[in-house]
Design an enzyme around this catalytic site. Sequence first.
Site, short mmCIF file in Angstrom:
data_model
loop_
_atom_site.label_atom_id
_atom_site.label_comp_id
_atom_site.label_asym_id
_atom_site.label_seq_id
_atom_site.Cartn_x
_atom_site.Cartn_y
_atom_site.Cartn_z
N SER A 191 -29.82 -10.17 35.88
CA SER A 191 -30.71 -9.83 34.78
C SER A 191 -32.15 -10.20 35.15
O SER A 191 -32.39 -11.29 35.68
CB SER A 191 -30.31 -10.57 33.50
OG SER A 191 -31.32 -10.43 32.52
N ASN A 198 -35.50 -3.75 27.86
CA ASN A 198 -35.16 -4.96 27.10
C ASN A 198 -35.55 -6.20 27.89
O ASN A 198 -35.52 -6.22 29.11
CB ASN A 198 -33.67 -4.97 26.74
CG ASN A 198 -32.83 -5.69 27.78
OD1 ASN A 198 -32.72 -6.92 27.77
ND2 ASN A 198 -32.23 -4.91 28.69
N ASN A 211 -34.43 -10.87 33.03
CA ASN A 211 -35.05 -11.44 31.83
C ASN A 211 -34.90 -12.95 31.68
O ASN A 211 -35.33 -13.52 30.69
CB ASN A 211 -34.51 -10.74 30.59
CG ASN A 211 -34.80 -9.26 30.61
OD1 ASN A 211 -35.90 -8.85 30.95
ND2 ASN A 211 -33.81 -8.45 30.27
N THR A 212 -34.25 -13.59 32.65
CA THR A 212 -34.19 -15.06 32.69
C THR A 212 -34.95 -15.50 33.94
O THR A 212 -34.57 -15.11 35.05
CB THR A 212 -32.73 -15.56 32.76
OG1 THR A 212 -32.07 -15.19 31.54
CG2 THR A 212 -32.67 -17.06 32.93
N ASN A 259 -27.02 -3.38 37.15
CA ASN A 259 -27.77 -3.90 36.02
C ASN A 259 -29.02 -3.05 35.80
O ASN A 259 -29.15 -1.96 36.35
CB ASN A 259 -28.14 -5.37 36.29
CG ASN A 259 -28.19 -6.22 35.04
OD1 ASN A 259 -28.66 -5.77 34.00
ND2 ASN A 259 -27.71 -7.45 35.13
N LYS A 294 -21.98 -8.57 39.02
CA LYS A 294 -22.88 -7.51 38.60
C LYS A 294 -24.16 -7.59 39.41
O LYS A 294 -24.79 -8.66 39.47
CB LYS A 294 -23.20 -7.63 37.10
CG LYS A 294 -23.95 -6.43 36.54
CD LYS A 294 -23.97 -6.47 35.02
CE LYS A 294 -24.52 -5.17 34.44
NZ LYS A 294 -24.42 -5.14 32.97
N PHE A 305 -30.66 -13.35 27.45
CA PHE A 305 -29.36 -14.00 27.25
C PHE A 305 -29.26 -14.68 25.89
O PHE A 305 -28.75 -15.81 25.77
CB PHE A 305 -29.08 -15.03 28.35
CG PHE A 305 -28.73 -14.46 29.69
CD1 PHE A 305 -28.63 -13.10 29.90
CD2 PHE A 305 -28.50 -15.31 30.77
CE1 PHE A 305 -28.32 -12.58 31.16
CE2 PHE A 305 -28.18 -14.81 32.02
CZ PHE A 305 -28.09 -13.44 32.22
#
Length: 350
Positions: free
Chosen positions: A187, A115, A189-190, A254, A225, A119
């Site tokens: 994460s 994925n 993805n940011t 994560n 996390k 966010f």
Amino acid sequence: MYKRLRALLFLFPPESVHHFSMFILNGISAMRTGRYLLRKLFAVPDPALRKTFSGLIFRNPLGLAAGFDKNALYLQSLETLGFGFVEIGTVTPMAQSGNPKSRLFRLKKDEALINRMGFNNDGVDIIRARLKNWKEKSAESGNTTMLVGGNIGKNKNTANDMAWQDYAICFEKLFPYVDFFVVNVSSPNTPGLRELQEKESLRKILTGLQDLNLDQARKKPLLLKISPDLTYEQLDDVIGLCMEIKLDGLVVSNTRITREGLHTSAEELSRIGPGGLSGRPIRERSTEFIRYISQKTEGRIPIIGSGGIHSAADAKEKMTAGASLVQIWTGFIYEGPGLVKRILRTRMEV
């Protein structure tokens, strides 16, 4: 039965079918009879499953990880399926749409997902209102035993040197309506987010949140996390910082950015592109980290184990390694809601 249903659902885009499935589940759980049937099918109401973690009493040690119910839309449905806790979010101060679609992909051969959601969420004010409504309805109905964690992050456009403000905003606004907090700096993805895992950046965020926490009449557990892509030197820094500022625990872990050892072809992986890998391929790494942290700290940092749990044996493995609670996500997609009962029936005794 679920395998046949999964075969049908997997014919459709993952993100669309997620929303469709939860819409149906919400419809069923909106009815008293529906809730009764769902609990009969999936929940395990056994007092022996209760678990104490960071001063909180969980009705059982199995939770649903952040990212599944980003906007606190499905809490009633998830409660009926028997989860001991649900982590909502990641929540940011301002609403954001996330990365362009398509951004969620199945790796069927690996029982995994990639994925790059970014966010996407409705923003802290709307989510706060939903949580308030959930708490009030739960108190009226008596269904108050499922705990809710708030996973908090920063907006994409917030510079890293100002990120602490985003985390503080979310912390203060959600404080009355969640039972514990999870700080998400891991994460992939940011853009630039994982840079906040460096010791001094992390110190600024966590000490600020701890100061806010101590100002409250009754503080709430604050967890971090972490990424499974950390080096052991970086992991040691995180452990040292957690001990120093008396963090209440870690969520391990994560998603990963590595693609080694997958059965999915290199061509398909190239077509999918970047994103965080979850599911079976990260089970071993997350368990290694749990064991390392538990042994290094002699169990002084409570751990929620997450990553690659697709069976009761996987859950027990995490707890044997040192986790007190566990979370599922990708395993829930591949194995269905029956996974909740299969895990809880083992009581995960270690």
